[in-house]
Every structure is written in structure tokens, then in C-alpha cells.
Design an enzyme around this catalytic site. Structure first.
Site, PDB file in Angstrom:
ATOM      1  N   LYS A   1       0.829  -1.209   0.000  1.00 29.90           N
ATOM      2  CA  LYS A   1       0.000   0.000   0.000  1.00 29.90           C
ATOM      3  C   LYS A   1       0.865   1.262   0.000  1.00 29.90           C
ATOM      4  CE  LYS A   1      -2.338  -1.348   3.649  1.00 29.90           C
ATOM      5  NZ  LYS A   1      -1.871  -2.756   3.770  1.00 29.90           N
ATOM      6  N   THR A   2       1.888   1.289   0.838  1.00 33.45           N
ATOM      7  CA  THR A   2       2.776   2.451   0.865  1.00 33.45           C
ATOM      8  C   THR A   2       3.519   2.602  -0.458  1.00 33.45           C
ATOM      9  OG1 THR A   2       3.067   2.229   3.264  1.00 33.45           O
ATOM     10  CG2 THR A   2       4.700   3.539   2.085  1.00 33.45           C
TER      11      THR A   2
ATOM     12  N   ASP B   1      -1.277   6.802   6.235  1.00 33.19           N
ATOM     13  CA  ASP B   1      -1.283   5.376   6.549  1.00 33.19           C
ATOM     14  C   ASP B   1      -2.152   5.130   7.778  1.00 33.19           C
ATOM     15  OD1 ASP B   1      -0.658   2.735   6.278  1.00 33.19           O
ATOM     16  OD2 ASP B   1       1.343   2.887   7.179  1.00 33.19           O
TER      17      ASP B   1
ATOM     18  N   ARG C   1       6.449  -8.096   1.797  1.00 28.63           N
ATOM     19  CA  ARG C   1       7.305  -7.562   2.867  1.00 28.63           C
ATOM     20  C   ARG C   1       8.029  -8.692   3.595  1.00 28.63           C
ATOM     21  NH1 ARG C   1       4.183  -4.127   7.052  1.00 28.63           N
ATOM     22  NH2 ARG C   1       4.186  -2.637   5.315  1.00 28.63           N
TER      23      ARG C   1
ATOM     24  N   THR D   1      -5.692  -1.195   7.090  1.00 25.17           N
ATOM     25  CA  THR D   1      -5.771  -2.647   7.223  1.00 25.17           C
ATOM     26  C   THR D   1      -7.136  -3.069   7.730  1.00 25.17           C
ATOM     27  OG1 THR D   1      -4.818  -2.456   9.445  1.00 25.17           O
ATOM     28  CG2 THR D   1      -3.296  -2.895   7.629  1.00 25.17           C
TER      29      THR D   1
END
Length: 350
Positions: free
Chosen positions: A71-72, A116, A224, A165
Site C-alpha cells: 500500500k505504501t 497510513d 514484505r 488494514t
């Protein structure tokens, strides 16, 4: 004449800067480089192309999904492909309407604002954001009580990219103001192999296909985690592995040895995952058991069990959630090597 600087140097400073540079290099900078999420990529590309043709800021974007799926990175790509600057913040850092007002009023025309964990913003800030997203305006309250006055403040047009999330925790008025909402899905092993291959090239490590597949299998469908495991494999190979020319080369044996050293098993379960399953099966006969009781047994916070451990165990079918509590499945018994005879006793005396 100035005195010479005899201040001690930090030997880890240059290394830290190098690691930060490597971390940045692992992130793709364009939608073309971004692996996976094919449908979301196509939707984003259309949205950005339309905004570019019309010479306007792109519509506000909401990215939802589990942690670690990009997402980032996608927010950075939106700014890069829009050729606009990026401002980054987080929901927990915006606890007052004044915090958001200061942030919004400092944006330049067309700037991309990334927030975020947007679901963790303060309610007063959320309500201010409604007007800012829709009309590019906020109202500043001056004074208190009966003499309070609202002063409108125009904002430069901007694009908000929110990441969450837990999209269900967003209030409907905020969710409805996003022009595009994307939900990121877990990655398939084949997609993770592509991610790992690209990252291995950045980290200067030779990684045969079978070694990439082994890391991908243990990465829980999350890029990640795949990159984190790859870095641990790189460390292991630098110390213990072979070199093919100037670059270290990892074999499947190296991957297995490195990940075993860090307690990551063949399907990606770590020490805490196995501790939860072990307690559920051996201490509570497979359940049902309450979340708080399970957390106390393994010595972790209940929030950690619920948000970090439980989603993956439920997704792979090793844990079930019932109205009475958490239960272990037959697959969990098989993975830990516990005889199924014990499973028949799990509801006895409860």
C-alpha cells in the site's frame, strides 16, 4: 582558525545509510515494475492516465488490505507517475483537527498526501477531512462558546491516498469520498518469486529458481515478509555460503539453514505461531479457548495474537474462530505431529 573535529564517528552510520538506500531500492517506482495486484494496477493506471490527460489531480484513492502487500509503495508510485510531490503521515499522528489543518494548509497544488492507517485518525480530524476532500476547503474555529466564529480556508487541490488494514472501521461518509477504492489480495507463490528475483538483483545475491521458490513458499503470501526473509538468507550466505565470482550464491540448503536458524518453518510459521498452536492443542485440548486466555498462556498481548498471528492461521486452515473461542483444526494437529487421538478429547470436561 577552527579547532579540528575529534568527535568520535559512528561506525554504523554509513552502514545504516546504505541499508536505507537498499530498502528504498527494493520498492518499485512505477506500476510497470510493481509485481502482482494486476487488476488494481490496471485500475490505477487508468485513473492516473485520465487525470494526466485532463491536467488535474487524480481522484482520492483508498488502499485496503493486510499489512505488507504494497500500500505504501503504491502511494509512492501514484506520486511518481503523477509527477507530483508526496507528503506522508499516519492516522495515529493526527489526533486533533488542528494537526490535520496544519498538514492540509501546507500542501502545494496537486500534491499527493498519503495517510497510513487512516482508520486510526481522531474523529474530529475525520470530520474536517470530509469537507477538505470534497470542496478543498476547511473551516477553522476561532474563539470559544457563543462568540466562536468559523473562518473558511481554501486549500490547494490535492490527491489523498489513504491506506488501511481495517476498512470496516472507516466511517461511511469518509469511505464514500474516495473516488477509487482498491483491496489488495495476498500474493501467489509465483508472484512472490518474481518479487524475490527482483530484490535479489538489488541485493547482489545470486538466487537460483528453486531457492526463490523455497523463500516464496515460506513468505505467507506477503512481499514484505519475502524481502525480509531474503535479507536473512543474504546474511547467511555472506557468512557461510559460496561465492560465484564476486556475488554470493544461495542454494536451497542455504535457504533452509538460514530460515531454520530464524525459526521460520516450511510453511512460514514462526516461533509465536507455533507457540499459539502448541498451547491451543496441548494445553487446551484443541479449544475452544478465549483470546485473552490464549494470549496470557503464550506471554503475548491479545492484540498481537489477533492482528498478527490469527489471520494467517485462519487463512491456511490451522485455526478456527467460534462463538466460544479459538479451536485448532486437524491440519494443525498434523503439522505439529500431535496424534489425532488427542483431538477427540478436546471438548471433554468443558
Amino acid at each position: 582558525m577552527s579547532e579540528p573535529d575529534f568527535a568520535p564517528r559512528d561506525p554504523g552510520l554509513a552502514e545504516d545509510q546504505t541499508e536505507l538506500a537498499v530498502e528504498g531500492a527494493l520498492r518499485p517506482t512505477s506500476l510497470g515494475e510493481f509485481v502482482g495486484q494486476q487488476k488494481v494496477r490496471g485500475q490505477l493506471q487508468l485513473l492516473l492516465d485520465a487525470a494526466r490527460i485532463q491536467q488535474r489531480p487524480a481522484d482520492h484513492i483508498l488502499l485496503s488490505g493486510p499489512p505488507g502487500l504494497g500500500k505504501t509503495t503504491l502511494a509512492m508510485i501514484v506520486a511518481h507517475e503523477s509527477e507530483r510531490p508526496l507528503r506522508m503521515s499516519s492516522g495515529p499522528a493526527i489526533q486533533h483537527a488542528g494537526d490535520l489543518a496544519a498538514l492540509l494548509s501546507s500542501l502545494t497544488p496537486g500534491e499527493v498526501l498519503f495517510i497510513d492507517e487512516i482508520h486510526r485518525m481522531a474523529r474530529s480530524a475525520e470530520e474536517m477531512l470530509y469537507l477538505a476532500m470534497e470542496d478543498f476547503r476547511i473551516d477553522i474555529m476561532v474563539g470559544k462558546g457563543a462568540g466562536a466564529t468559523s473562518i473558511p480556508l481554501d486549500l490547494a487541490p490535492f490527491t489523498l491516498v489513504g491506506a488501511t488494514t481495517r476498512s470496516g472501521m472507516l466511517p461511511n461518509p469518509l469511505r464514500d469520498r474516495f473516488g477509487f477504492t482498491a483491496h489488495l489480495e495476498y500474493y501467489e507463490p509465483e508472484e512472490l518469486e518474481l518479487v524475490i528475483g527482483r530484490s535479489a538483483a538489488v541485493l547482489d545475491i545470486q538466487l537460483p529458481a528453486y531457492a526463490r521458490a523455497e523463500i516464496a513458499r515460506r513468505s505467507r503470501g506477503t512481499p514484505r515478509i519475502a524481502n525480509r526473509l531474503l535479507r536473512r538468507v543474504r546474511d547467511y550466505v555472506i557468512v557461510h555460503g559460496e561465492r560465484d565470482g564476486a556475488l554470493p550464491r544461495a542454494t536451497t540448503a542455504d535457504v533452509n539453514a538460514a530460515l531454520d536458524l530464524y525459526d521460520v518453518d516450511a510453511i512460514g510459521l514462526d516461533r509465536l505461531d507455533r507457540a499459539v498452536l502448541d498451547a491451543l492443542i496441548r494445553r487446551f485440548r484443541g479449544g475452544p479457548v478465549g483470546l485473552n486466555t490464549l494470549a496470557v498462556t503464550v506471554g503475548e498481548e491479545a492484540d498481537t495474537i489477533e492482528s498478527v498471528v490469527e489471520p494467517y492461521l485462519v487463512r491456511i486452515g490451522y485455526m478456527g474462530r467460534t462463538p466460544r473461542g479459538r479451536v485448532a483444526t486437524p491440519e494443525a494437529y498434523a503439522h505439529l505431529g500431535v496424534p489425532r487421538a488427542e483431538e477427540a478429547l478436546r471438548f471433554d470436561d468443558l
